[in-house]
Scaffold this active site. Sequence first.
Site, mmCIF file in Angstrom:
data_model
loop_
_atom_site.group_PDB
_atom_site.id
_atom_site.type_symbol
_atom_site.label_atom_id
_atom_site.label_comp_id
_atom_site.label_asym_id
_atom_site.label_seq_id
_atom_site.Cartn_x
_atom_site.Cartn_y
_atom_site.Cartn_z
ATOM 1 N N GLU A 89 -1.577 16.747 1.679
ATOM 2 C CA GLU A 89 -2.906 16.529 2.269
ATOM 3 C C GLU A 89 -3.349 17.703 3.152
ATOM 4 O O GLU A 89 -4.480 17.727 3.622
ATOM 5 C CB GLU A 89 -2.908 15.237 3.095
ATOM 6 C CG GLU A 89 -2.687 14.007 2.241
ATOM 7 C CD GLU A 89 -2.593 12.733 3.059
ATOM 8 O OE1 GLU A 89 -3.505 11.903 2.961
ATOM 9 O OE2 GLU A 89 -1.600 12.552 3.786
ATOM 10 N N VAL B 258 -3.305 -0.594 0.902
ATOM 11 C CA VAL B 258 -4.119 -1.666 0.327
ATOM 12 C C VAL B 258 -4.220 -1.449 -1.181
ATOM 13 O O VAL B 258 -4.669 -0.387 -1.629
ATOM 14 C CB VAL B 258 -5.512 -1.695 0.987
ATOM 15 C CG1 VAL B 258 -6.365 -2.806 0.389
ATOM 16 C CG2 VAL B 258 -5.373 -1.869 2.500
ATOM 17 N N MET C 24 -4.242 4.790 6.927
ATOM 18 C CA MET C 24 -3.163 4.248 7.734
ATOM 19 C C MET C 24 -2.939 4.978 9.063
ATOM 20 O O MET C 24 -1.919 4.735 9.717
ATOM 21 C CB MET C 24 -1.864 4.218 6.904
ATOM 22 C CG MET C 24 -2.014 3.382 5.638
ATOM 23 S SD MET C 24 -0.564 3.342 4.576
ATOM 24 C CE MET C 24 0.557 2.362 5.562
ATOM 25 N N ASP D 214 -8.382 6.658 -4.289
ATOM 26 C CA ASP D 214 -8.237 5.401 -5.035
ATOM 27 C C ASP D 214 -9.235 4.420 -4.459
ATOM 28 O O ASP D 214 -9.869 4.703 -3.441
ATOM 29 C CB ASP D 214 -6.796 4.871 -4.881
ATOM 30 C CG ASP D 214 -6.462 4.586 -3.430
ATOM 31 O OD1 ASP D 214 -6.738 3.484 -2.953
ATOM 32 O OD2 ASP D 214 -5.943 5.499 -2.734
HETATM 33 N N1 ADE Z 1 -4.559 5.997 1.686
HETATM 34 C C1 ADE Z 1 -4.995 6.283 0.446
HETATM 35 N N2 ADE Z 1 -5.218 5.161 -0.257
HETATM 36 C C2 ADE Z 1 -4.918 4.133 0.560
HETATM 37 C C3 ADE Z 1 -4.919 2.734 0.389
HETATM 38 N N3 ADE Z 1 -5.274 2.183 -0.763
HETATM 39 N N4 ADE Z 1 -4.511 1.964 1.432
HETATM 40 C C4 ADE Z 1 -4.135 2.535 2.599
HETATM 41 N N5 ADE Z 1 -4.103 3.863 2.805
HETATM 42 C C5 ADE Z 1 -4.495 4.656 1.788
#
Ligand code: ADE
Length: 261
Positions: free
Chosen positions: A24, A182, A203, A227
């Site tokens: 990242e 998630v 997060m 995502d």
């Molecule tokens: N970082 C990238 N995708 C995420 C997700 N789906 N949930 C939590 N943190 C993330």
Amino acid sequence: MSNVQSGATGTRRPLGIMAALPQELGDLIDAMRAEASVRTVTHGRRDYHLGTVQGAPCVVTLARIGKVAAAATVSALIHAFDVEAVVFTGVAGGVGREVRIGDIVVADTLTQHDLDASPLFPCFEVPLLGIARFAADQALADELATATERFVAEEGHALAARFGTQLPQVHRGLIISGDQFVASATAVAALREALPDALAVEMEGAAIAQVCHEYGVPCAIVRTISDTADAHAPASFTSFLAEIAGAYSNGILKRFLQARV
Ligand code: ADE
């Protein structure tokens, strides 16, 4: 507390630059090494890289994943490395209905979606601080958004063609953070119900914003959408992280740091 950085890069206070994972951060540490010598200090099991970008002092580090890791790392940036401001870059899951994979979100506000001490305190509010949503520093977030818009204008079409995504859109608004990856449509629906204006879930961001608020240090957070936090999230996150995240961070940070010099 001792300041392990003092004097290393002159009198100008450095900018703290963080990500959770190396992918990242892009090539930032290599770029610092190409420019001048980089001193690496290990502190609290993390490496802090002290150097310059375009002559401006920076401390670059990886927080690892989660709110505690992020809070510990940003606290060290503030207290051991005396940063004047903090910028966090990384990926997130899209939660807003208009937010697609490959889009970019610059936070105006951040909240911990998994913080609930009700009925003692309102849901999402940090007990005894009385705040549920932490504001990013407006000026720093504007600078980050401007750099992001320039990146999309200059490289967006090429990126979309290279990675098979749509032309990235830049969003500003609420980013939500919690100690959960998630990965279900049900969980996304629950987050939308609880926090209808949330654009992205990750997060670390709200923990960084809380610590920066408490110590009066400006912070800004930019997230590329890897995502949409549904059942495809683990696979999408993994390939986006490996193949795409670094190109976004490089393009955004390069423009952001150039504009600050
Ligand atoms: N970082 C990238 N995708 C995420 C997700 N789906 N949930 C939590 N943190 C993330």
